[in-house]
Enzyme design. Structure first.
Site, mmCIF file in Angstrom:
data_model
loop_
_atom_site.group_PDB
_atom_site.id
_atom_site.type_symbol
_atom_site.label_atom_id
_atom_site.label_comp_id
_atom_site.label_asym_id
_atom_site.label_seq_id
_atom_site.Cartn_x
_atom_site.Cartn_y
_atom_site.Cartn_z
ATOM 1 C CE LYS A 80 0.830 1.309 4.445
ATOM 2 N NZ LYS A 80 1.635 2.510 4.772
ATOM 3 C CB VAL A 92 11.774 -6.114 4.384
ATOM 4 C CG1 VAL A 92 11.792 -6.433 5.884
ATOM 5 C CG2 VAL A 92 11.471 -7.380 3.585
ATOM 6 C CB ALA A 93 11.507 -2.553 7.780
ATOM 7 N N GLY A 94 9.533 -1.017 5.025
ATOM 8 C CA GLY A 94 9.624 0.105 4.102
ATOM 9 C C GLY A 94 8.444 1.045 4.096
ATOM 10 N N GLY A 95 7.518 0.910 5.064
ATOM 11 C CA GLY A 95 6.374 1.811 5.090
ATOM 12 C C GLY A 95 5.310 1.462 4.058
ATOM 13 C CG MET A 96 5.816 0.627 0.610
ATOM 14 S SD MET A 96 6.458 0.285 -1.031
ATOM 15 C CE MET A 96 4.919 0.348 -1.988
ATOM 16 N N GLY A 130 4.539 -6.414 6.251
ATOM 17 C CA GLY A 130 4.217 -7.343 7.339
ATOM 18 C C GLY A 130 2.718 -7.501 7.516
ATOM 19 C CB SER A 131 -0.050 -5.026 7.455
ATOM 20 O OG SER A 131 0.380 -4.290 8.568
ATOM 21 C CB ALA A 132 0.839 -7.483 2.740
ATOM 22 C CG ASP A 140 -0.987 -0.097 8.079
ATOM 23 O OD1 ASP A 140 -1.822 0.780 8.384
ATOM 24 O OD2 ASP A 140 0.224 0.140 7.897
#
Length: 301
Positions: free
Chosen positions: A14, A100-104, A107-109, A141
């Site tokens: 996202k 990874v750990a990129g604000g997208m 992990g939530s996906a 998220d």
């Protein structure tokens, strides 16, 4: 129980086209007006029956993904199993393509993907409402990762209202070296906001209208992220990435969510490729990815 050998779910990244953040609440969370847009970068989550719950991961930066019970995919399997009184004995494999750990919301996906995959593997036929409820328990998220498309998230961002999007919107995402911790970015937001009046977060009517009409030029003037100053404070080098993308012809640029991925809105696919090439060769980011929106939410493939 369903007699399936494995189930694979494809789930999108996202971008937050607006992230309005209120002051810290007594519970430590912040009220948000969070306009989510799902984009065409996907993880694939495959679940297979196993003797015990375990997680594996492949793809870019897979070594940075936790493989223990803190992984949202593992927690999703446990939550769903607990509701139905069954053991969460599955092997969850995550094929990463979302930074990874990129604000997208990678992990939530994976949490949303594992939830949908386990529900199908175990033949539970849970209602959409029940899956969304578990998603909200897992994280702010996660419900949007299940839903996809475009949505306004309020509360912590977990209460969603679907939004119309009038056409395809083209993006470039510049992936930084290393990640940024979302809690650390919120702590920096609170530090920077100390002693000021933080307004109530409200979705921009102009932004919602630009999304509805699919007008990229109008959308460019309305993008905003209240976490961007905090992300830039913690990672000043992101400013050069933002400048490079704008100089290469992007209509607008912003930090994606809590960062450190930066997002560039472009007028069309050709422009996106040109901006991505300029970013890749600039040395201001590790790599740049072209994507479009909106993308569908979690889907069994």
């Amino acid at each position: 129980m369903a007699d399936r050998k494995s189930v694979t779910v494809r789930v999108p990244a996202k971008v937050n086209v607006q992230l309005a953040v209120g002051g810290a609440r007594p519970d430590g969370f912040h009220d948000l007006a969070n306009v989510f847009l799902a984009v065409s970068l996907f993880d694939e989550v495959t679940v297979t029956p196993a003797d015990e719950l375990r997680v594996t991961c492949s793809g870019p930066d897979a070594d940075q993904v936790p493989l223990d019970r803190t992984n949202l995919a593992a927690r999703a399997a446990e939550r769903l199993a607990a509701r139905h009184g069954i053991a969460p004995d599955v092997h969850i494999h995550i094929a990463k393509d979302i930074p990874v750990a990129g604000g997208m919301a990678g992990g939530s996906a994976d949490g949303a993907g594992a939830l949908l995959a386990c529900d199908a593997l175990w033949g539970l036929n849970s209602s959409r409402a029940e899956l969304m409820e578990i998603c909200a328990e897992l994280g702010s998220d996660v419900p949007f990762s299940l839903a996809g498309g475009a949505a306004l998230g309020v509360g912590r961002g977990e209460r969603l209202s679907e939004l119309p999007v009038g056409g395809t919107i083209h993006w470039v995402f510049a992936v930084a070296d290393g990640g940024l911790s979302t809690p650390a970015v919120y702590r920096e937001f609170d530090r920077l906001a100390e002693g000021t009046d933080v307004p109530e977060p409200v979705a921009s009517p102009d932004l919602l209208e630009a999304l509805r009409t699919g007008d990229a030029a109008a959308l460019a003037g309305t993008l905003s992220n209240d976490l961007q100053p905090a992300a830039l404070s913690l990672r000043p080098s992101l400013a050069a990435t933002l400048e490079t993308g704008m100089a290469a012809g992007a209509l607008a640029a912003l930090v994606s969510g809590s960062g450190p991925t930066t997002a560039f809105l472009t007028k069309d696919e050709d422009s996106a490729r040109s901006v991505a090439e300029a970013l890749t060769t600039s040395g201001t980011c590790r790599t740049a990815r072209v994507a479009h929106a909106p993308a569908p939410g979690a889907r069994i493939v």
